[in-house]
Motif scaffolding. Structure first.
Motif, mmCIF file in Angstrom:
data_model
loop_
_atom_site.group_PDB
_atom_site.id
_atom_site.type_symbol
_atom_site.label_atom_id
_atom_site.label_comp_id
_atom_site.label_asym_id
_atom_site.label_seq_id
_atom_site.Cartn_x
_atom_site.Cartn_y
_atom_site.Cartn_z
ATOM 1 N N LEU A 273 2.376 -7.436 -2.111
ATOM 2 C CA LEU A 273 3.821 -7.513 -2.294
ATOM 3 C C LEU A 273 4.326 -8.924 -2.038
ATOM 4 C CD1 LEU A 273 6.536 -5.999 -2.755
ATOM 5 C CD2 LEU A 273 6.592 -5.588 -0.283
ATOM 6 N N GLU A 274 3.870 -9.539 -0.964
ATOM 7 C CA GLU A 274 4.298 -10.892 -0.610
ATOM 8 C C GLU A 274 3.870 -11.912 -1.658
ATOM 9 O OE1 GLU A 274 2.818 -11.737 3.285
ATOM 10 O OE2 GLU A 274 3.871 -10.025 4.197
ATOM 11 N N LYS A 275 2.737 -11.654 -2.295
ATOM 12 C CA LYS A 275 2.243 -12.582 -3.316
ATOM 13 C C LYS A 275 2.869 -12.322 -4.685
ATOM 14 C CE LYS A 275 -2.007 -14.814 -4.782
ATOM 15 N NZ LYS A 275 -3.484 -14.807 -4.842
ATOM 16 N N GLY A 276 3.682 -11.274 -4.781
ATOM 17 C CA GLY A 276 4.346 -10.976 -6.051
ATOM 18 C C GLY A 276 3.456 -10.266 -7.052
ATOM 19 N N ILE A 277 2.398 -9.628 -6.559
ATOM 20 C CA ILE A 277 1.487 -8.886 -7.431
ATOM 21 C C ILE A 277 1.893 -7.410 -7.429
ATOM 22 C CG2 ILE A 277 -0.899 -8.158 -7.817
ATOM 23 C CD1 ILE A 277 -1.807 -10.712 -6.409
ATOM 24 N N VAL A 278 2.111 -6.856 -8.600
ATOM 25 C CA VAL A 278 2.461 -5.440 -8.728
ATOM 26 C C VAL A 278 1.194 -4.608 -8.560
ATOM 27 C CG1 VAL A 278 3.331 -3.649 -10.286
ATOM 28 C CG2 VAL A 278 4.430 -5.904 -10.223
ATOM 29 N N TYR A 279 1.246 -3.648 -7.654
ATOM 30 C CA TYR A 279 0.092 -2.783 -7.395
ATOM 31 C C TYR A 279 0.390 -1.365 -7.857
ATOM 32 C CZ TYR A 279 -3.268 0.087 -4.825
ATOM 33 O OH TYR A 279 -4.224 1.009 -4.485
ATOM 34 N N ALA A 280 -0.380 -0.884 -8.828
ATOM 35 C CA ALA A 280 -0.250 0.498 -9.281
ATOM 36 C C ALA A 280 -1.128 1.362 -8.379
ATOM 37 C CB ALA A 280 -0.693 0.621 -10.733
ATOM 38 N N PRO A 281 -0.542 2.226 -7.542
ATOM 39 C CA PRO A 281 -1.310 2.979 -6.544
ATOM 40 C C PRO A 281 -2.503 3.716 -7.149
ATOM 41 C CG PRO A 281 1.033 3.249 -6.150
ATOM 42 C CD PRO A 281 0.900 2.540 -7.464
ATOM 43 N N ASP A 282 -3.670 3.463 -6.566
ATOM 44 C CA ASP A 282 -4.911 3.957 -7.166
ATOM 45 C C ASP A 282 -4.954 5.461 -7.347
ATOM 46 O OD1 ASP A 282 -5.197 4.571 -4.446
ATOM 47 O OD2 ASP A 282 -6.743 3.065 -4.099
ATOM 48 N N TYR A 283 -4.568 6.213 -6.319
ATOM 49 C CA TYR A 283 -4.727 7.664 -6.422
ATOM 50 C C TYR A 283 -3.732 8.306 -7.379
ATOM 51 C CZ TYR A 283 -0.968 8.052 -2.869
ATOM 52 O OH TYR A 283 0.216 7.965 -2.171
ATOM 53 N N VAL A 284 -2.721 7.543 -7.784
ATOM 54 C CA VAL A 284 -1.798 8.039 -8.804
ATOM 55 C C VAL A 284 -2.394 7.799 -10.189
ATOM 56 C CG1 VAL A 284 0.501 7.839 -9.828
ATOM 57 C CG2 VAL A 284 0.217 7.656 -7.342
ATOM 58 N N VAL A 285 -2.821 6.560 -10.452
ATOM 59 C CA VAL A 285 -3.255 6.203 -11.804
ATOM 60 C C VAL A 285 -4.614 6.795 -12.168
ATOM 61 C CG1 VAL A 285 -1.940 4.061 -11.599
ATOM 62 C CG2 VAL A 285 -4.417 3.998 -11.277
ATOM 63 N N ASN A 328 12.249 -3.083 -2.366
ATOM 64 C CA ASN A 328 11.405 -4.227 -1.988
ATOM 65 C C ASN A 328 10.312 -3.772 -1.025
ATOM 66 O OD1 ASN A 328 10.530 -6.920 -2.040
ATOM 67 N ND2 ASN A 328 11.694 -7.430 -0.185
ATOM 68 N N ALA A 329 9.678 -2.666 -1.391
ATOM 69 C CA ALA A 329 8.637 -2.056 -0.557
ATOM 70 C C ALA A 329 7.313 -2.054 -1.301
ATOM 71 C CB ALA A 329 9.028 -0.626 -0.196
ATOM 72 N N SER A 330 6.246 -1.929 -0.547
ATOM 73 C CA SER A 330 4.915 -1.852 -1.153
ATOM 74 C C SER A 330 4.777 -0.531 -1.907
ATOM 75 C CB SER A 330 3.842 -1.951 -0.073
ATOM 76 O OG SER A 330 2.570 -1.689 -0.623
ATOM 77 N N PRO A 331 4.304 -0.567 -3.162
ATOM 78 C CA PRO A 331 4.159 0.668 -3.940
ATOM 79 C C PRO A 331 3.282 1.713 -3.271
ATOM 80 C CG PRO A 331 4.007 -1.225 -5.392
ATOM 81 C CD PRO A 331 4.020 -1.768 -3.986
ATOM 82 N N HIS A 332 2.285 1.287 -2.482
ATOM 83 C CA HIS A 332 1.410 2.285 -1.858
ATOM 84 C C HIS A 332 2.163 3.092 -0.801
ATOM 85 C CE1 HIS A 332 0.885 -0.413 1.635
ATOM 86 N NE2 HIS A 332 0.291 0.584 2.255
#
Length: 345
Positions: A273-285, A328-332
């Protein structure tokens, strides 16, 4: 076969099995049956010791609880691991002994294939248990879940693109794909067909050569995949790959892959999140495989049911990423909250 209960606070049942005749050393971990009987694949890996195998089994079992809930399946979370080298130690007798181990749970847990295990291996286990799925034969047989997992990851990646790049076009994007196993190779096919450029890696040189030939992919050494100048990083191998060592090296704006437990810890999610990288939560995708297997477990023959569930993974991914951006929270963390609310009900 000797069965030993293992201490694991917060888990419903964790058992270690050792069978001298076949050489089986295995752990089945059931995290939760709140939503239904536990379901999750079997992983074969040359763990250094029982404690390492237990740690992996517990992480994977909890992940299945969240994966099944996120996919709106009436199934709980469980996982099994076999302590063995899949290239050297696997025998029909070992898999049959594993089937007897699964049967001892009396329906509390249903197994299927995962890393190091093939559909054929599960069919050996199924000779001694009624609680094995992902089979190629039988009235409700669903077959190899890998292509369905890959499709779910691909569709979710398309949904996540707009959150990372402002649009949903993958053509011309470079994807660094780590792991060319059952799912990774199918995902590579989807990405290539959609016009993405691939940079791949795997410890299996034959798989790498195949990807180079079929998808015009460029290849790098396994540890160099984190340094690739790519738009998207797709982890499709082992877990905990997003950590304090690898995240600073990533140049991608989006992480979306098929691997389980990609985040080494909560700090890794915050670092992305701090680095501006979007993370698609693994167990969802990556829920497509268990959706496909669940149709067999639940005795559903309507392929539309599977297709709609898989397509819904992309919708859920979009909802989670939209909410994460607003907060502005971590997707996980947003994904965990989403599932916790389902489990609480």
């Amino acid at each position: 076969m000797k069965l030993t209960s293992l201490d694991a606070p917060g888990y419903e049942k964790v058992v270690y099995a050792e069978d001298e005749a076949s050489g089986l050393k295995s752990i089945i971990a059931v995290h939760s049956t709140k939503l239904g009987p536990a379901a999750g694949g079997c992983r074969m890996f040359a763990y250094p010791d029982i404690e390492a195998a237990k740690t992996d089994a517990l992480r994977l079992a909890r992940g299945m609880t969240y994966k099944n809930a996120a996919a709106s399946l009436p199934l709980g979370g469980g996982k099994s691991v076999i302590i063995a080298d899949p290239h050297k130690d696997k025998t029909p007798e070992l898999m049959q002994a594993f089937g007897r181990f699964v049967e001892s749970f009396d329906g509390m847990y249903t197994t299927a294939e995962d890393v190091g295990i093939s559909v054929e291996d599960i069919e050996e286990a199924a000779k001694f248990t009624s609680y094995a799925a992902g089979l190629t034969k039988g009235e409700y047989a669903s077959g190899d879940p890998s292509p369905v997992t890959a499709r779910g990851v691909y569709l979710s990646c398309m949904a996540a693109l707009k959150h990372a790049f402002g649009h949903d076009r993958i053509e011309g994007k470079t994807v660094a794909l780590q792991g060319l196993g059952h799912v990774g190779m199918y995902l590579a096919g989807h990405l290539h067909e959609a016009g993405a450029s691939l940079v791949v890696t795997d410890i299996d040189a034959h798989a790498v050569a195949q990807a180079r030939q079929k998808f015009s992919a460029r290849s790098v050494a396994p540890d160099d995949i984190h340094d690739v100048d790519a738009d998207i990083f797709a982890p499709c191998a082992m877990g905990a790959i997003l950590n304090a060592n690898t995240i600073p090296r990533l140049k991608a704006k989006l992480v979306c892959g098929a691997a389980n437990n990609q985040l080494a810890d909560d700090a890794a999610g915050e670092a992305l999140l701090e680095k501006g990288i979007v993370y698609a939560p693994d167990y969802v995708v990556n829920g497509g495989g268990i959706i496909n297997v669940s149709a067999e477990i639940l005795k559903i023959t309507d392929q539309k049911w599977v297709d709609q569930k898989v397509e819904q993974l992309a919708v859920t991914t979009d909802k989670i990423l939209t909410k994460a951006k607003a907060l502005n929270a971590s997707p996980h963390k947003v994904a965990d909250q989403f599932v916790d609310e389902i489990l609480a009900q």
